[in-house]
Motif scaffolding. Structure first.
Motif, PDB file in Angstrom:
ATOM      1  N   THR A 125      -6.653  39.669  -0.441  1.00 33.28           N
ATOM      2  CA  THR A 125      -7.705  40.015  -1.405  1.00 33.28           C
ATOM      3  C   THR A 125      -8.691  40.946  -0.717  1.00 33.28           C
ATOM      4  N   LEU A 126      -9.053  42.040  -1.377  1.00 31.47           N
ATOM      5  CA  LEU A 126      -9.994  43.004  -0.811  1.00 31.47           C
ATOM      6  C   LEU A 126     -11.405  42.648  -1.263  1.00 31.47           C
ATOM      7  N   ARG A 127     -12.275  42.416  -0.295  1.00 33.48           N
ATOM      8  CA  ARG A 127     -13.684  42.127  -0.592  1.00 33.48           C
ATOM      9  C   ARG A 127     -14.512  43.389  -0.371  1.00 33.48           C
ATOM     10  N   VAL A 128     -15.338  43.716  -1.351  1.00 34.50           N
ATOM     11  CA  VAL A 128     -16.187  44.916  -1.306  1.00 34.50           C
ATOM     12  C   VAL A 128     -17.641  44.466  -1.339  1.00 34.50           C
ATOM     13  N   ILE A 129     -18.414  44.881  -0.315  1.00 39.66           N
ATOM     14  CA  ILE A 129     -19.830  44.508  -0.252  1.00 39.66           C
ATOM     15  C   ILE A 129     -20.670  45.769  -0.030  1.00 39.66           C
ATOM     16  N   PRO A 130     -21.359  46.266  -1.060  1.00 40.38           N
ATOM     17  CA  PRO A 130     -22.304  47.374  -0.846  1.00 40.38           C
ATOM     18  C   PRO A 130     -23.511  46.872  -0.047  1.00 40.38           C
ATOM     19  N   LEU A 131     -23.710  47.432   1.129  1.00 37.45           N
ATOM     20  CA  LEU A 131     -24.823  47.032   1.991  1.00 37.45           C
ATOM     21  C   LEU A 131     -26.056  47.902   1.771  1.00 37.45           C
ATOM     22  N   GLY A 132     -25.906  48.957   0.984  1.00 40.49           N
ATOM     23  CA  GLY A 132     -27.002  49.857   0.654  1.00 40.49           C
ATOM     24  C   GLY A 132     -26.508  50.888  -0.341  1.00 40.49           C
ATOM     25  N   GLY A 133     -27.449  51.518  -1.072  1.00 41.39           N
ATOM     26  CA  GLY A 133     -27.070  52.563  -2.014  1.00 41.39           C
ATOM     27  C   GLY A 133     -26.995  52.117  -3.456  1.00 41.39           C
ATOM     28  N   LEU A 134     -27.092  50.827  -3.727  1.00 39.63           N
ATOM     29  CA  LEU A 134     -27.118  50.324  -5.101  1.00 39.63           C
ATOM     30  C   LEU A 134     -28.524  49.825  -5.403  1.00 39.63           C
ATOM     31  N   GLY A 135     -29.298  50.684  -6.051  1.00 33.90           N
ATOM     32  CA  GLY A 135     -30.687  50.356  -6.348  1.00 33.90           C
ATOM     33  C   GLY A 135     -31.656  51.344  -5.736  1.00 33.90           C
ATOM     34  N   ASP A 136     -31.204  52.133  -4.766  1.00 33.73           N
ATOM     35  CA  ASP A 136     -32.018  53.160  -4.128  1.00 33.73           C
ATOM     36  C   ASP A 136     -31.198  54.435  -4.007  1.00 33.73           C
ATOM     37  N   VAL A 137     -31.884  55.564  -3.887  1.00 33.11           N
ATOM     38  CA  VAL A 137     -31.199  56.807  -3.560  1.00 33.11           C
ATOM     39  C   VAL A 137     -31.292  56.976  -2.049  1.00 33.11           C
TER      40      VAL A 137
ATOM     41  N   VAL B 124     -14.555  49.774 -12.491  1.00 27.06           N
ATOM     42  CA  VAL B 124     -15.507  50.775 -11.995  1.00 27.06           C
ATOM     43  C   VAL B 124     -16.735  50.076 -11.432  1.00 27.06           C
ATOM     44  N   LEU B 125     -17.177  50.543 -10.261  1.00 27.02           N
ATOM     45  CA  LEU B 125     -18.437  50.112  -9.657  1.00 27.02           C
ATOM     46  C   LEU B 125     -19.302  51.348  -9.424  1.00 27.02           C
ATOM     47  N   PRO B 126     -20.309  51.609 -10.272  1.00 21.42           N
ATOM     48  CA  PRO B 126     -21.214  52.733 -10.016  1.00 21.42           C
ATOM     49  C   PRO B 126     -21.980  52.511  -8.712  1.00 21.42           C
ATOM     50  N   ILE B 127     -22.112  53.562  -7.901  1.00 18.01           N
ATOM     51  CA  ILE B 127     -22.822  53.479  -6.622  1.00 18.01           C
ATOM     52  C   ILE B 127     -23.774  54.669  -6.502  1.00 18.01           C
ATOM     53  N   HIS B 128     -24.565  54.662  -5.437  1.00 14.97           N
ATOM     54  CA  HIS B 128     -25.455  55.772  -5.091  1.00 14.97           C
ATOM     55  C   HIS B 128     -26.453  56.073  -6.210  1.00 14.97           C
ATOM     56  N   GLY B 129     -27.440  55.201  -6.389  1.00 16.63           N
ATOM     57  CA  GLY B 129     -28.459  55.472  -7.386  1.00 16.63           C
ATOM     58  C   GLY B 129     -29.389  54.304  -7.607  1.00 16.63           C
TER      59      GLY B 129
END
Length: 558
Positions: free
Chosen positions: A15-27, A395-400
């Motif tokens: 199973t692939l785990r994806v964890i955004p550590l930054g970039g979701l909520g800030d530019v 889809v996971l929107p990122i960077h914003g």
């Protein structure tokens, strides 16, 4: 997006785990961790620049505390491009572990290598990659690099193939059809991935609210040409220090109009030197001169390329606006061109710089009054186009910021994507059997950099700094003699509250009277006296001066 989530469960095999550590909520501070079968792959490690509510903070790093104890499991760090919000945190990460192999394109690694030298960080293995290249990183990640157009050369998107599923990470991109470097976003590769099957598409959201397609870089040239045609004195162009395309356009205009270009600002000099050495920047003979040669050039032949387009207080342009730059003085004959778009949160800083330059009599040209910059990020029309080509399962929107992520998610849904995940930094997503789902949350709090100090500034410290900056502080020193039941002295010292300390005479007498009563009642605890002073002074300042400064009471027993 605001519902609290529990810690994620143990990761299942394959199973692939994806964890955004930054970039979701800030530019900014873009960074994502991918984990499968005990191995971790990172994509990007950028910084976020502080806003006005982060006094004294230099940089904000991604919240990689979540993987701090598992850096030995990191098999590589893949960089999408060389902007600070994607590579700026790499030196700080490597100070935690110098064993991480780093993958990136030629220009990206060149910019990074120079940054590592500045930080005195031992260079790890820097592995150069190229468009279309496919390689295995560790035992679990099959990685393919795809050319994308952006506001810096050599940007790439990343396609991951794993046992848990496939991921297309766009990085920052747009679909400029006539890019200056002739390097188009590789939509044929996107379509090929779509045919293979994209289980999760992680997509740049920065311009998702803007309809249509972003203008191409060539659209900027008429405005640049007018500035160079009409400017009577020197021209100062402020841009990001990594915007090689914009610098190339300025050099072309300068050469055409018989001007010479001077690079000003440490990062601008460094980056353009690298770009020129590697062949990404073409400078006709005699067009670029050293800053030391400026005095011998007439101002009507001078074009200065500098940093500070975001109003950074220590950057070259801000110092020019304040009249404190050691080598460059701005006057009424000069034209200043801000060749960049505003990063959210920098509006006030940029306005201060524009106003400062205007007071000096300069003509200021910026995006609000001329087409002097185009974005490097895909607008809504381009995003929809890509979704229709790729047809991802999830889809996971990122960077914003949140509004950008939500707008991007709505575009994905309109194209027929049923599972759109809108999350914030630290959201944990598991991918298996073509299904992506949120399974928990980890802490990705800001890591603040203040000079040489990293991660030790607390929210309480920031709160104190905000109070000091906005409302000032008052120190009150009381000397008491408990044995003789006397208040020897009470002295008030204020900063940023009132210019006349005599205004505190009334409350000083009140504090002295209250202390005397406490002493007579047998109170000898210094802490209790301090609390009494804080309450008394706080109420008086709030009702009389209508402000809430920081109050520091000190009680000394003689």
């Amino acid at each position: 997006m605001n519902s609290p989530l529990l810690a994620p469960p143990e990761l299942a095999p394959d199973t692939l785990r994806v964890i955004p550590l930054g970039g979701l909520g800030d530019v900014g501070r873009n960074m994502t961790a991918f984990e499968i079968n005990g191995e971790i792959l990172l994509i990007d490690a950028g910084v976020l620049f502080p806003e006005d509510d982060h006094p004294g903070v230099d940089l904000i790093l991604p919240g990689y505390d979540a993987i701090a104890e598992r850096l030995d499991d990191v098999v590589g760090l893949v960089l999408t491009h060389g902007h600070e919000d994607h590579i700026g945190a790499v030196p700080y990460l490597l100070k935690e572990s110098e064993k991480i192999d780093i993958y990136g394109s030629k220009l990206t690694l060149a910019f990074l290598s120079s940054k590592l030298q500045e930080h005195n960080v031992s260079s790890p293995r820097l592995i150069e990659v190229s468009d279309g290249q496919r390689m295995k990183i560790g035992n679990q990640f099959d990685v393919e690099y795809v050319a994308v157009s952006h506001s810096i050369p050599d940007a790439v998107a990343i396609f991951l193939r794993t046992a848990g599923g496939t991921v297309l990470h766009t990085g920052d991109f747009k679909m400029d059809q006539l890019p200056l470097d002739k390097r188009l976003t590789d939509l044929r590769a996107f379509a090929r991935f779509g045919e293979e099957g994209v289980d999760l598409m992680m997509v740049d959201s920065t311009n998702a609210e803007i309809p249509g397609f972003v203008d191409g870089e060539l659209k900027v040239e008429p405005a640049l040409h007018r500035v160079f045609d009409q400017a009577p004195g020197k021209i100062v162009v402020a841009s990001f220090a990594s915007h090689v395309h914009r610098v190339q356009q300025v050099i072309n205009q300068a050469h055409e109009h018989g001007r010479v270009v001077v690079f000003v600002g440490r990062s601008m000099v460094r980056n353009m030197g690298i770009a020129q050495e590697l062949g990404y920047l073409e400078c006709p003979s005699g067009t670029v001169i050293d800053q030391s040669e400026m005095e011998s050039i007439g101002e009507d032949r001078l074009a200065i390329m500098c940093t500070g387009s975001q109003g950074e207080p220590m950057a070259a342009l801000a110092r020019m606006a304040q009249g404190t730059h050691p080598n460059i003085e701005i006057g009424p004959q000069d034209t200043i061109l801000l060749a960049s778009s505003l990063i959210p949160g920098n509006e006030n800083s940029v306005s201060r710089v524009i106003n400062g330059l205007s007071r000096l009599g300069a003509t200021v040209v910026h995006k609000a009054n001329a087409l002097v910059h185009v974005s490097g990020h895909a607008s809504a029309g381009e995003l929809l186009y890509c979704y229709n080509i790729v047809q991802p399962h999830n889809v996971l929107p990122i960077h914003g910021e949140p509004r950008h992520l939500i707008a991007n998610g709505n575009i994905a849904r309109s194209s027929g994507v049923e599972n759109v995940l809108i999350g914030e930094d630290g959201v944990v997503i598991d991918l298996a059997n073509h299904q992506a789902k949120v399974v928990g949350q980890v802490d990705t709090s800001y890591i603040l950099v203040d000079g040489a100090t990293v991660g030790t500034i607390s929210e309480e410290s920031l709160k104190d700094r905000r109070i000091l900056g906005a409302a000032g502080f008052i120190t009150i020193i009381a000397v008491i003699n408990v044995n003789d039941h006397e208040v020897v002295s009470v002295d008030v010292h204020a900063r940023g509250v009132s210019d006349d300390n005599a205004v505190f005479d009334e409350v000083t007498a009140l504090i002295e009277s209250n202390l005397k009563k406490e002493i007579l009642n047998g109170v000898s605890d210094t802490y209790l006296h301090q609390q009494n002073i804080r309450r008394t002074l706080g109420r008086w300042v709030s009702s009389t001066l209508k402000t809430r400064p920081m109050i520091l009471p000190i009680v000394v027993q003689s």
